[in-house]
Design a protein around this motif. Structure first.
Motif, PDB file in Angstrom:
ATOM      1  N   THR A 169       0.862  -1.173   0.000  1.00  0.00           N
ATOM      2  CA  THR A 169       0.000   0.000   0.000  1.00  0.00           C
ATOM      3  C   THR A 169       0.904   1.229   0.000  1.00  0.00           C
ATOM      4  OG1 THR A 169      -1.725  -1.147   1.225  1.00  0.00           O
ATOM      5  CG2 THR A 169      -1.792   1.258   1.255  1.00  0.00           C
ATOM      6  N   PHE A 170       0.634   2.170  -0.925  1.00  0.00           N
ATOM      7  CA  PHE A 170       1.446   3.376  -1.086  1.00  0.00           C
ATOM      8  C   PHE A 170       0.728   4.607  -0.548  1.00  0.00           C
ATOM      9  CE2 PHE A 170       3.177   0.555  -4.234  1.00  0.00           C
ATOM     10  CZ  PHE A 170       4.509   0.890  -4.312  1.00  0.00           C
ATOM     11  N   THR A 171       1.503   5.525   0.016  1.00  0.00           N
ATOM     12  CA  THR A 171       1.022   6.848   0.400  1.00  0.00           C
ATOM     13  C   THR A 171       2.022   7.879  -0.107  1.00  0.00           C
ATOM     14  OG1 THR A 171       2.159   6.720   2.543  1.00  0.00           O
ATOM     15  CG2 THR A 171      -0.159   6.032   2.489  1.00  0.00           C
ATOM     16  N   GLY A 172       1.570   9.115  -0.226  1.00  0.00           N
ATOM     17  CA  GLY A 172       2.435  10.185  -0.720  1.00  0.00           C
ATOM     18  C   GLY A 172       2.095  10.517  -2.153  1.00  0.00           C
ATOM     19  N   GLY A 173       3.125  10.707  -2.986  1.00  0.00           N
ATOM     20  CA  GLY A 173       2.915  11.025  -4.394  1.00  0.00           C
ATOM     21  C   GLY A 173       2.203   9.918  -5.148  1.00  0.00           C
ATOM     22  N   ILE A 174       2.417   8.687  -4.717  1.00  0.00           N
ATOM     23  CA  ILE A 174       1.663   7.541  -5.229  1.00  0.00           C
ATOM     24  C   ILE A 174       0.697   7.129  -4.125  1.00  0.00           C
ATOM     25  CG2 ILE A 174       1.741   5.138  -6.007  1.00  0.00           C
ATOM     26  CD1 ILE A 174       4.655   5.628  -6.870  1.00  0.00           C
ATOM     27  N   THR A 175      -0.587   7.053  -4.453  1.00  0.00           N
ATOM     28  CA  THR A 175      -1.562   6.502  -3.509  1.00  0.00           C
ATOM     29  C   THR A 175      -2.224   5.328  -4.203  1.00  0.00           C
ATOM     30  OG1 THR A 175      -3.270   8.048  -4.256  1.00  0.00           O
ATOM     31  CG2 THR A 175      -1.998   8.687  -2.321  1.00  0.00           C
ATOM     32  N   GLY A 176      -2.239   4.204  -3.530  1.00  0.00           N
ATOM     33  CA  GLY A 176      -2.842   3.027  -4.129  1.00  0.00           C
ATOM     34  C   GLY A 176      -2.195   1.770  -3.615  1.00  0.00           C
ATOM     35  N   THR A 177      -2.279   0.719  -4.424  1.00  0.00           N
ATOM     36  CA  THR A 177      -1.780  -0.590  -4.034  1.00  0.00           C
ATOM     37  C   THR A 177      -0.947  -1.184  -5.160  1.00  0.00           C
ATOM     38  OG1 THR A 177      -3.753  -1.687  -4.889  1.00  0.00           O
ATOM     39  CG2 THR A 177      -3.780  -1.043  -2.551  1.00  0.00           C
ATOM     40  N   SER A 178      -0.223  -2.243  -4.835  1.00  0.00           N
ATOM     41  CA  SER A 178       0.499  -2.970  -5.872  1.00  0.00           C
ATOM     42  C   SER A 178       0.525  -4.452  -5.554  1.00  0.00           C
ATOM     43  CB  SER A 178       1.929  -2.441  -6.031  1.00  0.00           C
ATOM     44  OG  SER A 178       2.746  -2.858  -4.959  1.00  0.00           O
ATOM     45  N   GLU A 179       0.735  -5.232  -6.606  1.00  0.00           N
ATOM     46  CA  GLU A 179       0.934  -6.675  -6.520  1.00  0.00           C
ATOM     47  C   GLU A 179       2.289  -6.972  -7.151  1.00  0.00           C
ATOM     48  OE1 GLU A 179      -0.984  -9.361  -5.466  1.00  0.00           O
ATOM     49  OE2 GLU A 179      -2.469  -8.006  -4.598  1.00  0.00           O
ATOM     50  N   VAL A 180       3.116  -7.730  -6.441  1.00  0.00           N
ATOM     51  CA  VAL A 180       4.471  -8.055  -6.887  1.00  0.00           C
ATOM     52  C   VAL A 180       4.585  -9.559  -7.057  1.00  0.00           C
ATOM     53  CG1 VAL A 180       6.940  -7.879  -6.339  1.00  0.00           C
ATOM     54  CG2 VAL A 180       5.349  -6.135  -5.480  1.00  0.00           C
ATOM     55  N   ARG A 181       5.249  -9.969  -8.134  1.00  0.00           N
ATOM     56  CA  ARG A 181       5.616 -11.370  -8.336  1.00  0.00           C
ATOM     57  C   ARG A 181       7.142 -11.390  -8.398  1.00  0.00           C
ATOM     58  NH1 ARG A 181       1.045 -11.108  -7.212  1.00  0.00           N
ATOM     59  NH2 ARG A 181      -0.693 -12.234  -8.142  1.00  0.00           N
ATOM     60  N   MET A 182       7.754 -12.081  -7.433  1.00  0.00           N
ATOM     61  CA  MET A 182       9.208 -12.060  -7.305  1.00  0.00           C
ATOM     62  C   MET A 182       9.773 -13.470  -7.372  1.00  0.00           C
ATOM     63  SD  MET A 182      11.501 -10.369  -4.261  1.00  0.00           S
ATOM     64  CE  MET A 182      11.375 -11.630  -3.003  1.00  0.00           C
ATOM     65  N   THR A 183      10.902 -13.609  -8.054  1.00  0.00           N
ATOM     66  CA  THR A 183      11.687 -14.826  -8.053  1.00  0.00           C
ATOM     67  C   THR A 183      13.043 -14.465  -7.458  1.00  0.00           C
ATOM     68  OG1 THR A 183      10.575 -15.640 -10.035  1.00  0.00           O
ATOM     69  CG2 THR A 183      12.679 -16.671  -9.461  1.00  0.00           C
ATOM     70  N   SER A 184      13.474 -15.231  -6.450  1.00  0.00           N
ATOM     71  CA  SER A 184      14.715 -14.899  -5.765  1.00  0.00           C
ATOM     72  C   SER A 184      15.600 -16.125  -5.629  1.00  0.00           C
ATOM     73  CB  SER A 184      14.415 -14.341  -4.367  1.00  0.00           C
ATOM     74  OG  SER A 184      13.805 -15.335  -3.571  1.00  0.00           O
ATOM     75  N   VAL A 185      16.868 -15.861  -5.329  1.00  0.00           N
ATOM     76  CA  VAL A 185      17.810 -16.937  -5.029  1.00  0.00           C
ATOM     77  C   VAL A 185      18.651 -16.486  -3.847  1.00  0.00           C
ATOM     78  CG1 VAL A 185      19.580 -16.150  -6.674  1.00  0.00           C
ATOM     79  CG2 VAL A 185      19.505 -18.550  -5.975  1.00  0.00           C
ATOM     80  N   GLY A 186      18.842 -17.414  -2.919  1.00  0.00           N
ATOM     81  CA  GLY A 186      19.725 -17.178  -1.784  1.00  0.00           C
ATOM     82  C   GLY A 186      20.964 -18.031  -1.923  1.00  0.00           C
ATOM     83  N   ASP A 187      22.043 -17.611  -1.264  1.00  0.00           N
ATOM     84  CA  ASP A 187      23.268 -18.411  -1.339  1.00  0.00           C
ATOM     85  C   ASP A 187      23.167 -19.632  -0.426  1.00  0.00           C
ATOM     86  OD1 ASP A 187      23.799 -17.544   1.264  1.00  0.00           O
ATOM     87  OD2 ASP A 187      25.283 -16.067   0.626  1.00  0.00           O
ATOM     88  N   ALA A 188      24.223 -20.419  -0.373  1.00  0.00           N
ATOM     89  CA  ALA A 188      24.203 -21.664   0.391  1.00  0.00           C
ATOM     90  C   ALA A 188      23.939 -21.432   1.873  1.00  0.00           C
ATOM     91  CB  ALA A 188      25.519 -22.410   0.201  1.00  0.00           C
TER      92      ALA A 188
END
Length: 129
Positions: free
Chosen positions: A35-54
């Motif tokens: 949820t954003f406030t300020g200059g951007i007001t609204g919402t977002s949906e994120v799809r993330m792919t990540s990798v962690g080290d050993a």
């Protein structure tokens, strides 16, 4: 960039979708809502792919995020693309051609900061074409 919008955002959901352990790395897919406030007001949906080290520390991620709401009073949506190689920084840009409504033609770069208290703030430098 000719315009700037700044403010804060809050993560309202952080849901691991899938994890996979491999030799030397852990892969993950995550769904995030904000949820954003300020200059951007609204919402977002994120799809993330990540990798962690050993050791399990973050190593890199890529993500796409659709922001819906208002940018400096203009209604619409746009998509951000995230790319991070390690914990030293991230590049986030507006994907050209993804602006809708009054945000059609939007281009720009999104900068985020996480404070010591965990608060997330942003600065979007943008142009409307």
């Amino acid at each position: 960039m000719g315009h700037r919008a700044s403010g804060a955002f809050e993560l309202t959901a952080f849901e691991p979708v899938e994890t996979e352990e491999r030799a030397g790395a852990a892969f993950g897919r995550i769904r995030i809502a904000k949820t954003f406030t300020g200059g951007i007001t609204g919402t977002s949906e994120v799809r993330m792919t990540s990798v962690g080290d050993a050791a399990g520390a973050p190593a890199s991620y890529v993500a796409v995020e659709q922001v819906t709401g208002e940018l400096d009073g203009r209604k619409g949506s746009f998509v951000l693309q995230h790319a991070a190689w390690d914990t030293t920084g991230v590049t986030i840009r507006v994907v050209p051609g993804t602006g809708s409504g009054e945000l059609a033609g939007l281009t720009g770069e999104f900068h985020l900061t996480v404070g010591e208290d965990g608060a997330h703030t942003y600065l979007l430098e943008y142009e409307l074409g």
